[in-house]
Design a protein around this motif. Structure first.
Motif, PDB file in Angstrom:
ATOM      1  N   ASP A   1       1.196  14.259   0.026  1.00 35.79           N
ATOM      2  CA  ASP A   1      -0.178  14.430   0.516  1.00 35.79           C
ATOM      3  C   ASP A   1      -0.617  15.886   0.406  1.00 35.79           C
ATOM      4  OD1 ASP A   1      -0.631  11.763   1.128  1.00 35.79           O
ATOM      5  OD2 ASP A   1      -0.094  11.994   3.242  1.00 35.79           O
ATOM      6  N   GLU A  23       4.493   3.468  -4.074  1.00 33.35           N
ATOM      7  CA  GLU A  23       3.084   3.095  -4.253  1.00 33.35           C
ATOM      8  C   GLU A  23       2.231   4.280  -3.818  1.00 33.35           C
ATOM      9  OE1 GLU A  23       0.024   1.802  -5.444  1.00 33.35           O
ATOM     10  OE2 GLU A  23       1.390   0.067  -5.430  1.00 33.35           O
ATOM     11  N   HIS A  24       1.373   4.750  -4.722  1.00 34.70           N
ATOM     12  CA  HIS A  24       0.529   5.905  -4.415  1.00 34.70           C
ATOM     13  C   HIS A  24      -0.893   5.508  -4.044  1.00 34.70           C
ATOM     14  CE1 HIS A  24       3.765   8.469  -5.662  1.00 34.70           C
ATOM     15  NE2 HIS A  24       3.793   7.911  -6.858  1.00 34.70           N
ATOM     16  N   ARG A  25      -1.247   4.246  -4.186  1.00 39.76           N
ATOM     17  CA  ARG A  25      -2.587   3.770  -3.812  1.00 39.76           C
ATOM     18  C   ARG A  25      -2.539   3.239  -2.379  1.00 39.76           C
ATOM     19  NH1 ARG A  25      -6.121   2.790  -8.231  1.00 39.76           N
ATOM     20  NH2 ARG A  25      -7.669   2.922  -6.569  1.00 39.76           N
ATOM     21  N   ASP A  26      -3.697   3.213  -1.732  1.00 43.25           N
ATOM     22  CA  ASP A  26      -3.766   2.790  -0.332  1.00 43.25           C
ATOM     23  C   ASP A  26      -3.617   1.282  -0.153  1.00 43.25           C
ATOM     24  OD1 ASP A  26      -4.132   5.421   0.480  1.00 43.25           O
ATOM     25  OD2 ASP A  26      -6.317   5.276   0.432  1.00 43.25           O
ATOM     26  N   ARG A  27      -4.134   0.507  -1.094  1.00 44.19           N
ATOM     27  CA  ARG A  27      -4.108  -0.956  -0.976  1.00 44.19           C
ATOM     28  C   ARG A  27      -2.814  -1.530  -1.547  1.00 44.19           C
ATOM     29  NH1 ARG A  27      -8.200  -1.315  -4.519  1.00 44.19           N
ATOM     30  NH2 ARG A  27      -7.127  -3.115  -5.302  1.00 44.19           N
ATOM     31  N   GLY A  54       0.857  -1.179   0.000  1.00 44.72           N
ATOM     32  CA  GLY A  54       0.000   0.000   0.000  1.00 44.72           C
ATOM     33  C   GLY A  54       0.891   1.225   0.000  1.00 44.72           C
ATOM     34  N   ARG A  55       0.283   2.372   0.221  1.00 47.52           N
ATOM     35  CA  ARG A  55       0.970   3.657   0.156  1.00 47.52           C
ATOM     36  C   ARG A  55       2.320   3.609   0.865  1.00 47.52           C
ATOM     37  NH1 ARG A  55       0.718   7.717   3.788  1.00 47.52           N
ATOM     38  NH2 ARG A  55       1.297   9.751   3.004  1.00 47.52           N
ATOM     39  N   ASP A 114      -8.232   7.403  -3.592  1.00 46.22           N
ATOM     40  CA  ASP A 114      -6.778   7.439  -3.731  1.00 46.22           C
ATOM     41  C   ASP A 114      -6.313   7.361  -5.180  1.00 46.22           C
ATOM     42  OD1 ASP A 114      -7.528   4.799  -4.159  1.00 46.22           O
ATOM     43  OD2 ASP A 114      -5.784   3.977  -3.131  1.00 46.22           O
ATOM     44  N   ARG A 146      -5.939  13.586  -0.843  1.00 48.55           N
ATOM     45  CA  ARG A 146      -6.997  12.601  -1.088  1.00 48.55           C
ATOM     46  C   ARG A 146      -8.387  13.150  -0.781  1.00 48.55           C
ATOM     47  NH1 ARG A 146      -2.625   9.646  -0.213  1.00 48.55           N
ATOM     48  NH2 ARG A 146      -2.523   7.478  -0.884  1.00 48.55           N
ATOM     49  N   GLY A 169      -3.210   9.497  -6.861  1.00 46.85           N
ATOM     50  CA  GLY A 169      -2.120   8.621  -7.266  1.00 46.85           C
ATOM     51  C   GLY A 169      -1.573   8.978  -8.636  1.00 46.85           C
TER      52      GLY A 169
END
Length: 150
Positions: A80, A133-137, A26-27, A97, A85, A101
């Motif tokens: 951020d 990684e720019h996505r949360d998952r 994830g992020r 996100d 977000r 991203g």
């Protein structure tokens, strides 16, 4: 002006390509320096350059300090602020996100080039190569590798 030292000169004689599959949590930052160095060693090249290319639009590559993890924490906080977000993105939304991203990838980079000297990556003492990684998952990110030289 600094002194220029010629370490090796000559024509490109060999090229090797490969792919690296990187699981992210994830992020955040995932260090791929050891994997990139192993690819270079396996290529057998002594002088030239390694190009890395991230095949995604919501993850990126960077060279950053590898000694103090607070640097990476502060960099995430800066991203951020630059691409929050909690803002509405009107035209593209695959989740809160996703569009941030894409913006963060545009602000960072998807490709890097690192020189090879004496069979090693010519990184500075405190530099490491990271997938950001720019996505949360968690995701599995593919990095294309290409080394050329002699």
């Amino acid at each position: 002006m600094g002194r220029v030292e010629v370490i090796a000169a000559g024509a490109v004689t060999k090229q090797v390509s490969g792919r690296l599959s990187v699981p992210t949590r994830g992020r955040g930052f995932t260090d791929i320096t050891a994997e990139a160095a192993a690819f270079v060693r396996e290529s057998g090249l002594r002088h030239g350059q390694l190009t890395l290319f991230c095949r995604h639009t919501s993850a990126s590559l960077t060279i950053q300090e590898n000694a103090d993890p607070d640097v990476r924490t502060d960099l995430l906080a800066a991203l951020d602020r630059l691409a929050p977000r909690d803002r509405p993105y009107l035209h593209h939304a695959e989740g809160p996100d996703d569009m941030p991203g894409h913006i963060r990838t545009m602000l960072t980079d998807v490709a890097l080039t690192v020189p090879l000297v004496e069979g090693r990556l010519a990184l500075g003492t405190w530099q490491g190569i990271y997938v950001v990684e720019h996505r949360d998952r968690p995701h599995r990110r593919e990095i294309a590798l290409h080394v050329m030289g002699a």
